[in-house]
Design a protein around this motif. Structure first.
Motif, short mmCIF file in Angstrom:
data_model
loop_
_atom_site.label_atom_id
_atom_site.label_comp_id
_atom_site.label_asym_id
_atom_site.label_seq_id
_atom_site.Cartn_x
_atom_site.Cartn_y
_atom_site.Cartn_z
N ILE A 191 -6.02 -16.91 -17.10
CA ILE A 191 -6.15 -17.70 -15.86
C ILE A 191 -5.07 -17.28 -14.86
O ILE A 191 -5.35 -17.08 -13.67
CB ILE A 191 -6.06 -19.21 -16.17
CG1 ILE A 191 -7.28 -19.65 -16.98
CG2 ILE A 191 -5.92 -20.03 -14.89
CD1 ILE A 191 -7.16 -21.06 -17.57
N ILE A 192 -3.84 -17.14 -15.34
CA ILE A 192 -2.74 -16.74 -14.45
C ILE A 192 -2.94 -15.30 -13.96
O ILE A 192 -2.77 -15.02 -12.77
CB ILE A 192 -1.38 -16.88 -15.18
CG1 ILE A 192 -1.05 -18.36 -15.42
CG2 ILE A 192 -0.26 -16.19 -14.41
CD1 ILE A 192 -0.81 -19.18 -14.16
N GLU A 233 -4.00 -11.43 -9.73
CA GLU A 233 -4.77 -10.27 -9.27
C GLU A 233 -5.41 -10.54 -7.90
O GLU A 233 -5.45 -9.67 -7.05
CB GLU A 233 -5.85 -9.88 -10.28
CG GLU A 233 -5.31 -9.13 -11.48
CD GLU A 233 -4.61 -7.84 -11.10
OE1 GLU A 233 -5.14 -7.04 -10.30
OE2 GLU A 233 -3.49 -7.62 -11.62
N LYS A 234 -5.90 -11.75 -7.73
CA LYS A 234 -6.56 -12.10 -6.47
C LYS A 234 -5.56 -12.28 -5.33
O LYS A 234 -5.92 -12.14 -4.16
CB LYS A 234 -7.37 -13.39 -6.64
CG LYS A 234 -8.59 -13.23 -7.49
CD LYS A 234 -9.31 -14.54 -7.66
CE LYS A 234 -10.50 -14.40 -8.59
NZ LYS A 234 -11.11 -15.69 -8.90
N ASN A 235 -4.30 -12.63 -5.65
CA ASN A 235 -3.34 -13.00 -4.61
C ASN A 235 -2.03 -12.23 -4.66
O ASN A 235 -1.08 -12.62 -3.98
CB ASN A 235 -3.04 -14.50 -4.72
CG ASN A 235 -4.26 -15.33 -4.49
OD1 ASN A 235 -4.77 -15.41 -3.38
ND2 ASN A 235 -4.76 -15.94 -5.55
#
Length: 181
Positions: free
Chosen positions: A83-84, A89-91
């Motif tokens: 989850i982390i 990765e997205k941010n």
């Protein structure tokens, strides 16, 4: 003419100093703190968290992520780490510094944190789930620093509160302001 050159030199020097002050001030005021926390609820700490959020109004974002509901500890750690990692990765372009709260980190007094904590940047603090995170995986995948809040285990709301209070305290000390009310 030599007086004119001297005046020109001092004006250029003053503009350079002003530019440096504006640059530092803009970076200081653009310091951003994001807290990624794998937790269900902070209801017992809402009012205290809101108070510090008022003191760091535009500089603080708290993102509560739902921890996994896995039955086994190792599975929960793997899923929570996923989850982390997905969120990072997205941010990751939004963060200059990623800091993992770790019980393995040796604690230090606030004065040491003030000396080592940079004044500006975009910080992402990670608070793991109830079973923790795969710290080795995170440290190998990303350039992450670690930070400790002591050797004892805290509920997530209290850990967030202590972290935010320390961020506020460090910021006030670095800005030569009083932090006691």
């Amino acid at each position: 003419t030599s007086l004119y050159k001297l005046e020109k030199f001092f004006i250029a020097f003053a503009f350079k100093q002003l530019f440096c002050i504006v640059f530092i001030f803009n970076n200081y005021t653009n310091t951003m703190y994001t807290i990624l926390s794998l937790s269900d609820s902070d209801k017992h700490f809402d009012s205290a968290l809101a108070e510090y959020a008022k003191r760091l109004p535009k500089n603080l974002t708290i993102i509560n992520l739902k921890p996994s509901k896995a039955d086994h500890r190792e599975t929960a750690i793997t899923k929570d780490t996923d989850i982390i990692v997905d969120r990072l990765e997205k941010n990751k372009k939004n963060y200059d510094h990623i800091i993992l709260l770790s019980i393995l980190w040796k604690d230090s007094p606030t004065e040491d944190r003030v000396r080592t904590f940079p004044i500006w940047g975009k910080y992402c603090f990670i608070i793991g789930g109830p079973h923790g995170l795969d710290e080795k995986r995170l440290l190998s995948q990303y350039q992450i620093s670690t930070l400790g809040l002591g050797q004892h285990t805290m509920v997530h709301g209290l850990a967030k509160l202590v972290l935010i209070e320390q961020l506020y305290r460090v910021r006030m000390i670095q800005n030569w302001r009083n932090y006691h009310y």
